[in-house]
Design an enzyme around this catalytic site. Sequence first.
Site, PDB file in Angstrom:
ATOM      1  N   ASP A  16       0.907  -1.142   0.000  1.00 20.07           N
ATOM      2  CA  ASP A  16       0.000   0.000   0.000  1.00 20.07           C
ATOM      3  C   ASP A  16       0.945   1.190   0.000  1.00 20.07           C
ATOM      4  OD1 ASP A  16      -1.422   2.276   0.785  1.00 20.07           O
ATOM      5  OD2 ASP A  16      -2.982   1.042   1.686  1.00 20.07           O
ATOM      6  N   HIS A  17       1.151   1.800  -1.172  1.00 17.34           N
ATOM      7  CA  HIS A  17       2.266   2.738  -1.251  1.00 17.34           C
ATOM      8  C   HIS A  17       2.085   3.964  -0.351  1.00 17.34           C
ATOM      9  CE1 HIS A  17      -0.186   4.939  -4.220  1.00 17.34           C
ATOM     10  NE2 HIS A  17       0.642   5.955  -4.078  1.00 17.34           N
ATOM     11  N   GLU A  20      -7.807  13.943  -6.531  1.00 18.21           N
ATOM     12  CA  GLU A  20      -6.895  13.929  -7.680  1.00 18.21           C
ATOM     13  C   GLU A  20      -7.498  14.792  -8.776  1.00 18.21           C
ATOM     14  OE1 GLU A  20      -4.563  10.052  -8.253  1.00 18.21           O
ATOM     15  OE2 GLU A  20      -6.631   9.435  -7.936  1.00 18.21           O
ATOM     16  N   HIS A  78      -5.681   2.850   0.870  1.00 14.77           N
ATOM     17  CA  HIS A  78      -5.003   4.058   1.346  1.00 14.77           C
ATOM     18  C   HIS A  78      -5.794   4.803   2.441  1.00 14.77           C
ATOM     19  CE1 HIS A  78      -2.712   3.156  -2.133  1.00 14.77           C
ATOM     20  NE2 HIS A  78      -3.328   3.918  -3.009  1.00 14.77           N
ATOM     21  N   LYS A 116     -11.589  11.406  -8.688  1.00  9.11           N
ATOM     22  CA  LYS A 116     -10.780  11.794  -9.839  1.00  9.11           C
ATOM     23  C   LYS A 116     -11.408  13.050 -10.432  1.00  9.11           C
ATOM     24  CE  LYS A 116      -8.369   7.743 -10.418  1.00  9.11           C
ATOM     25  NZ  LYS A 116      -6.921   7.729 -10.138  1.00  9.11           N
TER      26      LYS A 116
HETATM   27  C1  BG6 Z   1      -3.091   4.386  -6.701  1.00 10.95           C
HETATM   28  C2  BG6 Z   1      -4.418   4.363  -7.413  1.00 10.95           C
HETATM   29  O1  BG6 Z   1      -3.072   3.463  -5.668  1.00 10.95           O
HETATM   30  O2  BG6 Z   1      -2.863   5.673  -6.178  1.00 10.95           O
HETATM   31  C3  BG6 Z   1      -4.494   5.437  -8.479  1.00 10.95           C
HETATM   32  O3  BG6 Z   1      -4.620   3.093  -8.034  1.00 10.95           O
HETATM   33  C4  BG6 Z   1      -4.106   6.779  -7.906  1.00 10.95           C
HETATM   34  O4  BG6 Z   1      -5.788   5.489  -9.042  1.00 10.95           O
HETATM   35  C5  BG6 Z   1      -2.793   6.683  -7.156  1.00 10.95           C
HETATM   36  O5  BG6 Z   1      -4.012   7.702  -8.965  1.00 10.95           O
HETATM   37  C6  BG6 Z   1      -2.439   7.991  -6.458  1.00 10.95           C
HETATM   38  O6  BG6 Z   1      -1.199   7.894  -5.841  1.00 10.95           O
HETATM   39  P1  BG6 Z   1      -0.478   9.170  -5.281  1.00 10.95           P
HETATM   40  O7  BG6 Z   1       0.731   8.647  -4.584  1.00 10.95           O
HETATM   41  O8  BG6 Z   1      -0.166  10.032  -6.458  1.00 10.95           O
HETATM   42  O9  BG6 Z   1      -1.456   9.830  -4.358  1.00 10.95           O
END
Ligand code: BG6
Length: 491
Positions: free
Chosen positions: A181-182, A220, A244, A342
């Site tokens: 989960d980045h 976003e 997230h 989005k």
């Molecule tokens: C990803 C989603 O996990 O996170 C994407 O699948 C999203 O849809 C992205 O755009 C956003 O990542 P960050 O780090 O730019 O907030």
Amino acid sequence: MAGPSALVLFGVTGDLARKKLLPAVYDLANRGLLPPGFGLVGFARRDWAAEHFAEIVADSVRQHARTEFRDDVWKQLIEGIRFVPGELGDNESFERLKRTLSDLDESQGTGGNHAFYLSVPPAAFDVAVAQLRRHGLADQPTGSWRRVVIEKPFGHDLASARQLERKLARAFEPSSIFRIDHYLGKETVQNLLAFRFANTMFEPIWNRNYIDHVQITMAEDIGIEGRAGYYDGIGAARDVIQNHLLQLLALTAMEEPTSFGADNLSGEKRKVLSAARVCGDLDLHTARGQYGAGWAGGREVAGYLEEAGIPADSRTDTFAAIRVDIDNRRWAGVPFYLRTGKRLPRRVTEVALNLRPAPHLPFAGTDVRALGTNALVLRIQPDEGITLRFGAKVPATPMELRDVNMEFGYDSSFAESSPEAYERLLLDVLLGSEPLFPQPEEVELSWEILDPVLDHWAGLDSAPDHYLSGTWGPQSATELLARDGFAWRRP
Ligand code: BG6
């Protein structure tokens, strides 16, 4: 610094590999965090020679790496770069991969330590894991390790998430499975732990006695950016609330763990997630939307249904908002509102804790008309920092009050720049460090929170509510908060 190891990237031609993973590998090398005995193996359905693959890696590094391109770092990295052309379902391809890894162990000294990163569509997880197992690539020889890394979505709902876990567990030890989960790799998200548990100032107010409600926003400005195949049918709630945003909620609301070890940290997150739920009338406590045409970054953009690859009758949500209540002593009666979308006006992620109004204001009504409530805003991105909002006297007035902000910004406070989330997470995979990866129980609990909402939406006759690109989402999201007497922040 990682020990001798090889990282195998499945799906290396995809967007994630090109924009995030390959640059992160280079940035780690540039920071001196990869060992001389390091190998990088790309696996994909392309008839590429190793040299061609190395060029592709170099291009992606030049375009997307955070740190500057240095020839000496690149020369060392390229020694360990290999490419295996192949299909996931093809046995011969996996035998080739196996030989490539043994060669790397011999020539580069990667020590038989192999991490397999499955950057492939979820439908391909099963076959990839089964093939790794069938070809003995998942078996850990004594003295070395084998790890697998998977990207969300972890399943489509609770039942499929459990199924996926069972399949992974057949091939790999629990401690060898890394779920990415980045968001957990972001500095500002890790700082939530520092902020809460390294200070005395905030803990006394971190509860229902002072906090009125919490808003967690991940907005976003981009649309789906050519990801129709992934996104349609998944939608905003599965894409980012399930992972997230519920992880942000868990870190914000959990109790202090006895240590930041994986078990203790996950234990606290699990406790709070198991007390969290979307309750009551789901029509009133959730909102979903889909963007129509509008504006983004000063240009006219198409609506979701006009995007390439999206069926004209798609009901996928590109905006989702839910109210989560946490049934425990600390948070009873404090709603947590989560929203994501989005094509909103700007890219911003934040956790805003809104404090209760002062019980009594000994000022004339006209003097406090510009006064809001106190708030503590953890700015996750892109303007990383923390804001404390409170009322102050406007100079040269008898006693007029207005909100002001006290700011902490990463830029002005630290000379060090923040690594990308994937740098930290890839390094942790190679080190075998688990705390920044969600455990399977957390994944399941998050589905338990979201499944009733998704089922409810799936059962509705109507399409998601419309909102114009470049606006803050559908009217139903505004109403969700208005019913409770609140309004969304306009970050
Ligand atoms: C990803 C989603 O996990 O996170 C994407 O699948 C999203 O849809 C992205 O755009 C956003 O990542 P960050 O780090 O730019 O907030």
